[in-house]
Design a protein around this motif. Structure first.
Motif, PDB file in Angstrom:
ATOM      1  N   VAL A 189       0.914  -1.147  -0.103  1.00 29.44           N
ATOM      2  CA  VAL A 189       0.030   0.002  -0.021  1.00 29.44           C
ATOM      3  C   VAL A 189       0.931   1.152   0.179  1.00 29.44           C
ATOM      4  O   VAL A 189       0.445   2.408  -0.579  1.00 29.44           O
ATOM      5  CB  VAL A 189      -1.055  -0.003   1.007  1.00 29.44           C
ATOM      6  CG1 VAL A 189      -2.013  -1.308   1.111  1.00 29.44           C
ATOM      7  CG2 VAL A 189      -0.257   0.131   2.485  1.00 29.44           C
ATOM      8  N   LYS A 196      -0.903  -0.784  -4.755  1.00 29.72           N
ATOM      9  CA  LYS A 196      -1.990  -0.459  -3.943  1.00 29.72           C
ATOM     10  C   LYS A 196      -3.165  -1.209  -4.516  1.00 29.72           C
ATOM     11  O   LYS A 196      -4.137  -1.932  -3.741  1.00 29.72           O
ATOM     12  CB  LYS A 196      -2.119   0.713  -3.538  1.00 29.72           C
ATOM     13  CG  LYS A 196      -3.165   0.934  -2.550  1.00 29.72           C
ATOM     14  CD  LYS A 196      -3.158   2.446  -1.936  1.00 29.72           C
ATOM     15  CE  LYS A 196      -4.382   2.239  -0.805  1.00 29.72           C
ATOM     16  NZ  LYS A 196      -4.645   3.854  -0.314  1.00 29.72           N
ATOM     17  N   GLN A 200      -5.586  -4.170  -2.718  1.00 29.37           N
ATOM     18  CA  GLN A 200      -7.104  -3.947  -2.783  1.00 29.37           C
ATOM     19  C   GLN A 200      -7.679  -5.211  -3.116  1.00 29.37           C
ATOM     20  O   GLN A 200      -8.771  -6.012  -2.636  1.00 29.37           O
ATOM     21  CB  GLN A 200      -7.634  -2.745  -3.429  1.00 29.37           C
ATOM     22  CG  GLN A 200      -8.989  -2.658  -3.133  1.00 29.37           C
ATOM     23  CD  GLN A 200      -9.473  -2.231  -1.768  1.00 29.37           C
ATOM     24  OE1 GLN A 200      -9.089  -1.465  -1.062  1.00 29.37           O
ATOM     25  NE2 GLN A 200     -10.540  -3.225  -1.201  1.00 29.37           N
ATOM     26  N   LEU A 257      -7.102   0.461   3.016  1.00 35.16           N
ATOM     27  CA  LEU A 257      -7.845  -0.456   1.779  1.00 35.16           C
ATOM     28  C   LEU A 257      -9.598  -0.553   2.618  1.00 35.16           C
ATOM     29  O   LEU A 257      -9.796  -0.189   3.542  1.00 35.16           O
ATOM     30  CB  LEU A 257      -7.350  -1.807   1.914  1.00 35.16           C
ATOM     31  CG  LEU A 257      -6.089  -2.072   1.508  1.00 35.16           C
ATOM     32  CD1 LEU A 257      -5.501  -3.221   1.652  1.00 35.16           C
ATOM     33  CD2 LEU A 257      -5.824  -1.392   0.068  1.00 35.16           C
TER      34      LEU A 257
END
Ligand code: 3HC
Length: 330
Positions: A189, A196, A200, A257
């Protein structure tokens, strides 16, 4: 009297008054938190329940090596590779402790393996999902090992001595596994937008299967009531699932997230999260052998068993030679 306090979730749990003297004495030991050891008298149902649960648990540890082992050659750095190898080896060790604990109940390793390969013994539903990207290794450590710890910490207090003692070491190692997974997620992240997005995507795919690890809802759990009366389980499936959600949502927020559940929201009154319904159709489909990777996982176990035949034969021949020499010397 604990046995009478348990809410029945399927099985009927006998009260002390309904029990035969042996069974009553056994339940009183359990109620007094005295551990049951392999040579102690135990009801046949207690023995069978433990063999079922411990062997399922052992199979899960062993099959659980497959999705992660898939990434050992592709881990992004030497350090990540070494950590992942160590983790996968830990899982093998957990499987072996647990097979040993089950063997003390009078079942052999060969029998347990045959039940797995015949599809009669289950392993955790979670290991029937594929690991598509490196972020999945982070999500597995964080969520899957996180859920495993939530379920297994209470098992350290299980009434059956060998299982409870095995769980103490296993839990210590699982907490290291959970941290290494979270560490992978932290790195991703903090990386590029693509990294990132990968994190997710992994959370999106692993969130719901992780909630399924705790088993069916309390309303449909077949074994919970009796297992809790015997203090094999200390908590219901839904209690542990709720604890996992409460613990994990703030961790997802820290990562920046989004948990893939539109119904997720903090309930001020209850002091915990409300969350959406698990897709139980999917859960039971995976349990029946129709998840994305069920066939592949069982085929891998069958191959490992077949490939190891020469080694098992060698060990048996060696043991027989020693036995014959000992007999000749007597
Ligand atoms: N996956 C596969 N089968 C499951 C399941 C799951 N996630 N959850 C429940 N089941 C099965 C049960 O085994 C039972 O089937 P059976 O009667 O054919 O044996 C049936 O669904 C009904 O469920 P119940 O709630 O009545 O069953 P239990 O009381 O046994 O509760 C359990 C299920 C909570 C999973 C319990 O067995 C348990 O705590 N087991 C020990 C922990 C364990 O097995 N963990 C595996 C997780 S992964 C792991 O440890 C590896 C780690 O490295 C990540």
């Amino acid at each position: 009297m604990y046995a009478q306090m348990v809410k029945s979730t399927g099985d009927t749990v006998k009260s002390l008054e309904e029990m035969e003297p042996d069974e009553r004495a056994f339940q009183e030991r359990i109620d007094a938190d005295i551990k049951i050891e392999p040579k102690d008298w135990m009801p046949e149902g207690y023995r069978k329940t433990l063999i079922r649960q411990i062997s399922q648990h052992a199979h899960s540890e062993i099959v659980g090596q497959l999705p992660e082992g898939n990434w050992i050659t592709r881990a992004p750095t030497l350090e990540r590779k070494a950590i992942l190898i160590a983790k996968v080896q830990d899982e093998a060790g957990h499987g072996l402790y647990l097979y040993c604990a089950a063997e003390t109940l009078g079942v052999s390793r060969d029998e347990m393996n045959a039940q797995l390969l015949a599809g009669k013994a289950k392993y955790s539903s979670i290991f029937n999902y594929p690991t598509l990207t490196w972020a999945d290794i982070g999500a597995i450590g964080w969520l899957v090992d996180g859920a495993a710890i939530m379920n297994q910490v209470p098992l350290q207090r299980c009434s059956f001595g060998p299982y409870s003692r095995a769980m103490i070491r296993i839990c210590k190692e699982e907490s290291f596994h959970q941290r290494q997974g979270y560490d992978i997620m932290m790195k991703l992240v903090a990386g590029t937008p693509e990294q990132k997005a990968m994190a997710q995507d992994a959370l999106n795919r692993w969130w719901w299967p992780s909630l399924m690890m705790f088993g069916p809802s309390d309303a449909t759990s077949v074994h919970s009531a009796q297992s809790m009366a015997w203090k094999i389980k200390q908590n219901t499936n839904d209690e542990l699932r709720q604890r996992f959600v409460d613990q994990t949502v703030p961790q997802a927020e820290y990562l920046g997230l989004q948990v893939p559940d539109p119904d997720l929201q903090w309930n001020e009154e209850r002091g915990s999260y409300d969350f959406g319904e698990v897709d139980w159709e999917e859960f039971f489909r995976v349990l029946k052998g129709n998840g994305p990777c069920n066939k592949e996982r069982l085929a891998a176990r069958q191959k490992a068993w077949d490939d190891g035949a020469w080694f098992r034969d060698g060990l048996m021949a060696h043991a027989e030679k020693h036995r014959a020499r000992k007999v000749a010397a007597e």
